[in-house]
Scaffold this motif. Structure first.
Motif, short mmCIF file in Angstrom:
data_model
loop_
_atom_site.label_atom_id
_atom_site.label_comp_id
_atom_site.label_asym_id
_atom_site.label_seq_id
_atom_site.Cartn_x
_atom_site.Cartn_y
_atom_site.Cartn_z
N LEU A 17 0.83 -1.20 0.00
CA LEU A 17 0.00 0.00 0.00
C LEU A 17 0.86 1.25 0.00
O LEU A 17 2.01 1.24 0.46
CB LEU A 17 -0.92 0.02 1.23
N ASP A 18 0.27 2.34 -0.49
CA ASP A 18 0.88 3.66 -0.53
C ASP A 18 0.08 4.56 0.39
O ASP A 18 -1.14 4.65 0.27
CB ASP A 18 0.84 4.18 -1.98
N ASN A 19 0.74 5.26 1.31
CA ASN A 19 -0.02 6.09 2.25
C ASN A 19 -0.43 7.43 1.66
O ASN A 19 -1.26 8.13 2.26
CB ASN A 19 0.76 6.30 3.55
N ALA A 20 0.14 7.82 0.51
CA ALA A 20 -0.17 9.14 -0.05
C ALA A 20 0.04 9.10 -1.55
O ALA A 20 1.07 9.53 -2.06
CB ALA A 20 0.70 10.21 0.58
N PRO A 21 -0.94 8.60 -2.30
CA PRO A 21 -0.78 8.51 -3.75
C PRO A 21 -0.49 9.87 -4.37
O PRO A 21 -1.03 10.89 -3.95
CB PRO A 21 -2.14 7.97 -4.22
N SER A 22 0.37 9.88 -5.37
CA SER A 22 0.71 11.14 -6.04
C SER A 22 -0.45 11.59 -6.92
O SER A 22 -1.33 10.82 -7.28
CB SER A 22 1.96 10.95 -6.90
N GLY A 23 -0.44 12.86 -7.25
CA GLY A 23 -1.44 13.40 -8.16
C GLY A 23 -2.54 14.19 -7.49
O GLY A 23 -3.14 15.06 -8.10
N GLY A 24 -2.83 13.89 -6.24
CA GLY A 24 -3.81 14.68 -5.51
C GLY A 24 -5.26 14.41 -5.84
O GLY A 24 -6.16 15.07 -5.31
N MET A 25 -5.53 13.45 -6.70
CA MET A 25 -6.91 13.16 -7.07
C MET A 25 -7.59 12.28 -6.01
O MET A 25 -6.98 11.37 -5.47
CB MET A 25 -6.95 12.44 -8.41
N ALA A 26 -8.87 12.56 -5.75
CA ALA A 26 -9.72 11.69 -4.90
C ALA A 26 -9.07 11.39 -3.55
O ALA A 26 -9.12 10.26 -3.07
CB ALA A 26 -10.05 10.40 -5.64
N GLY A 27 -8.49 12.41 -2.92
CA GLY A 27 -7.72 12.19 -1.70
C GLY A 27 -8.49 11.58 -0.56
O GLY A 27 -7.97 10.74 0.18
N SER A 28 -9.74 12.00 -0.38
CA SER A 28 -10.53 11.44 0.71
C SER A 28 -10.91 9.99 0.41
O SER A 28 -10.91 9.14 1.30
CB SER A 28 -11.79 12.27 0.94
N ILE A 29 -11.21 9.70 -0.86
CA ILE A 29 -11.63 8.35 -1.23
C ILE A 29 -10.46 7.38 -1.10
O ILE A 29 -10.61 6.27 -0.56
CB ILE A 29 -12.19 8.34 -2.67
N THR A 30 -9.28 7.78 -1.58
CA THR A 30 -8.14 6.87 -1.48
C THR A 30 -7.75 6.63 -0.03
O THR A 30 -7.34 5.52 0.33
CB THR A 30 -6.94 7.39 -2.28
#
Length: 464
Positions: A398-411
């Protein structure tokens, strides 16, 4: 501080009429002549939140009118009538017995909430207008709800210097002692041995007297099982991915999830719900020191899933992950997490709505119905499965902070769900702060979603 209680001097209480523009003429016609003439002379139009004290024939106080506004105004505000508590002259007031039950209940609760003052550091005057509990409402229930909300507000409003992990633990212990709950805290030096490595990793950079810990409170001997998990990050610097100053100013509220589950737990225990309750709070401070966890680190978790750290400022989901995995091991009937987790949630719905996630449509509907009944607005967000790949970096599970900033609450919610599985689960991504004063909701720390969940408990857990 404790909120005011309801007044008891019903016989001498002054009449309090809640008025809309539509029924203003009928209300005025039913007043004593002097009071009616005074209201007409003052040009009272029953606008939302308008308050007018009315004289009696001897020049004293007869009672008061409180404007509710038209339908549009009422839709734009909650607890409109409760603001009168801070505007009316000193006295004991009683709602007109003809007040609709739902409005009477909302006003009564709002009156208690309006009386809240955080006076730990500076004196503040409480409202001098008191309200008699309206006939037909469950006053004891409203007292319990208000007391739970006061606890949440007090904990959030207290600055981090006086509300670190140790103080949060002390608050939980005081609550447990009040209601006969049991409580066990896993200290920093035992977190690794007890397989809680993510909690340890996030909190290990803090000073010794602010060391990380897991708080575990239990209450109740029979009934369905409910586990509440609250994010207890008592201050969040962002870690080595240091927050800018403007973003750090409100980080005393980053334990708002913990404060909210403690407030909800207080409501449950005070009214003796027939459930078996467990409250888990990973209490940490995300600090900067030579021992701080780093971007690029790959951390182990209790669940056995490895986590790549791509941003140390996404620490809340890490501490929650271990607590959720622990909670899931007992397979409770329902597990709920509450956290001030993402800025993305604020961008999506603002500070007034509590976004929540659940896979269970029936649970979502029950929570939404309950929220509408108690003026505690929520909004369902999706566990959108196609975004699962965004939290899978390849180098770790798992990644704790996906890059790109999209759908931050959902991820973030999808990340947490991995640790809650396979338990029936709901997650609330709350703000925990009211940025500007409103009736019954002063500026500062505030509970979000707790009253909705409390109202929904009978349906969620099948309580009689």
């Amino acid at each position: 501080m404790p909120m005011q209680d309801f007044a008891t001097d019903r016989e001498n209480a002054l009449p309090l009429r809640l008025v809309t523009p539509e029924d203003l003429d009928a209300t005025l016609s039913g007043l004593p002549e002097g009071a009616r003439r005074w209201a007409e002379a003052q040009g009272f139009k029953a606008g939302a939140g308008a308050v007018l004290a009315l004289p009696d024939a001897a020049g004293g106080l007869w009672g008061a009118l409180v404007g509710l506004g038209d339908d549009r105004a009422q839709a734009r505000s909650r607890f409109v009538a409760a603001g009168a508590a801070s505007k009316l002259p000193e006295g004991v007031y009683a709602l007109d017995p003809a007040t609709a039950p739902d409005l009477a209940r909302e006003t009564a609760l709002g009156w208690l909430l309006e009386s809240y003052r955080f006076d730990r550091y500076a004196k503040q005057s409480a409202p001098k207008a008191r309200l008699v509990a309206p006939d037909g409402i469950d006053a004891e229930r409203l007292r319990a709800i208000a007391a739970g909300e006061a606890l949440t507000r007090d904990l959030i409003n207290t600055p981090a210097a006086d509300m670190g992990p140790a103080e949060l633990q002390a608050a939980a212990e005081a609550l447990a002692g009040e209601f006969g709950a049991t409580i066990e805290t896993t200290p920093a030096e035992e977190l690794i041995a007890r397989d809680l490595p993510l909690i340890h990793a996030v909190g290990r950079a803090a000073a010794t007297d602010r060391a990380p810990r897991l708080i575990d409170m239990r209450w109740g001997e029979s009934g369905p099982t409910l586990t509440l998990v609250g994010k207890g990050v008592c201050f969040d610097t962002g870690g080595l991915n240091l927050k800018p100053g403007a973003s750090m100013g409100l980080m005393k509220k980053d334990m708002g999830g913990a404060a909210t589950v403690l407030g909800l737990a207080r409501m449950i225990m005070a009214l003796g719900l027939k459930i078996r309750l467990r409250v888990l709070i990973p209490a940490v401070e995300n600090s900067v020191s030579a021992d701080a966890f780093r971007p690029g680190d790959i951390l182990a978790s209790r669940k056995g899933l490895s986590v790549e750290v791509n941003n140390t400022d996404a620490e809340g989901r890490l501490v929650l992950a271990d607590a959720l995995a622990l909670g899931a091991e007992e397979e409770p009937d329902l597990m709920i997490s509450m956290a001030t987790l993402t800025g993305a949630a604020r961008v999506a719905v603002g500070p007034d709505l509590a976004p929540f996630y659940t896979d269970a449509d029936d649970d979502a509907a029950a929570i939404a119905r309950a929220a509408a009944r108690v003026a505690d607005p929520v909004w369902r967000m999706p566990f959108h499965a196609p975004y699962e790949s965004m939290i899978e970096p390849g180098i770790a599970d798992l990644d704790n902070a996906p890059s790109g900033g999209m759908a931050g609450s959902i991820t973030a919610a999808l990340f947490l769900r991995r640790f809650a599985e396979p338990v029936r689960y709901a997650h609330f991504d709350i703000y925990g702060w009211n940025p500007k004063p409103a009736p019954a909701r002063p500026k500062g720390g505030v509970g979000m979603g707790a009253r909705a969940l409390f109202e929904a408990m009978p349906e969620l857990l099948g309580l009689g």
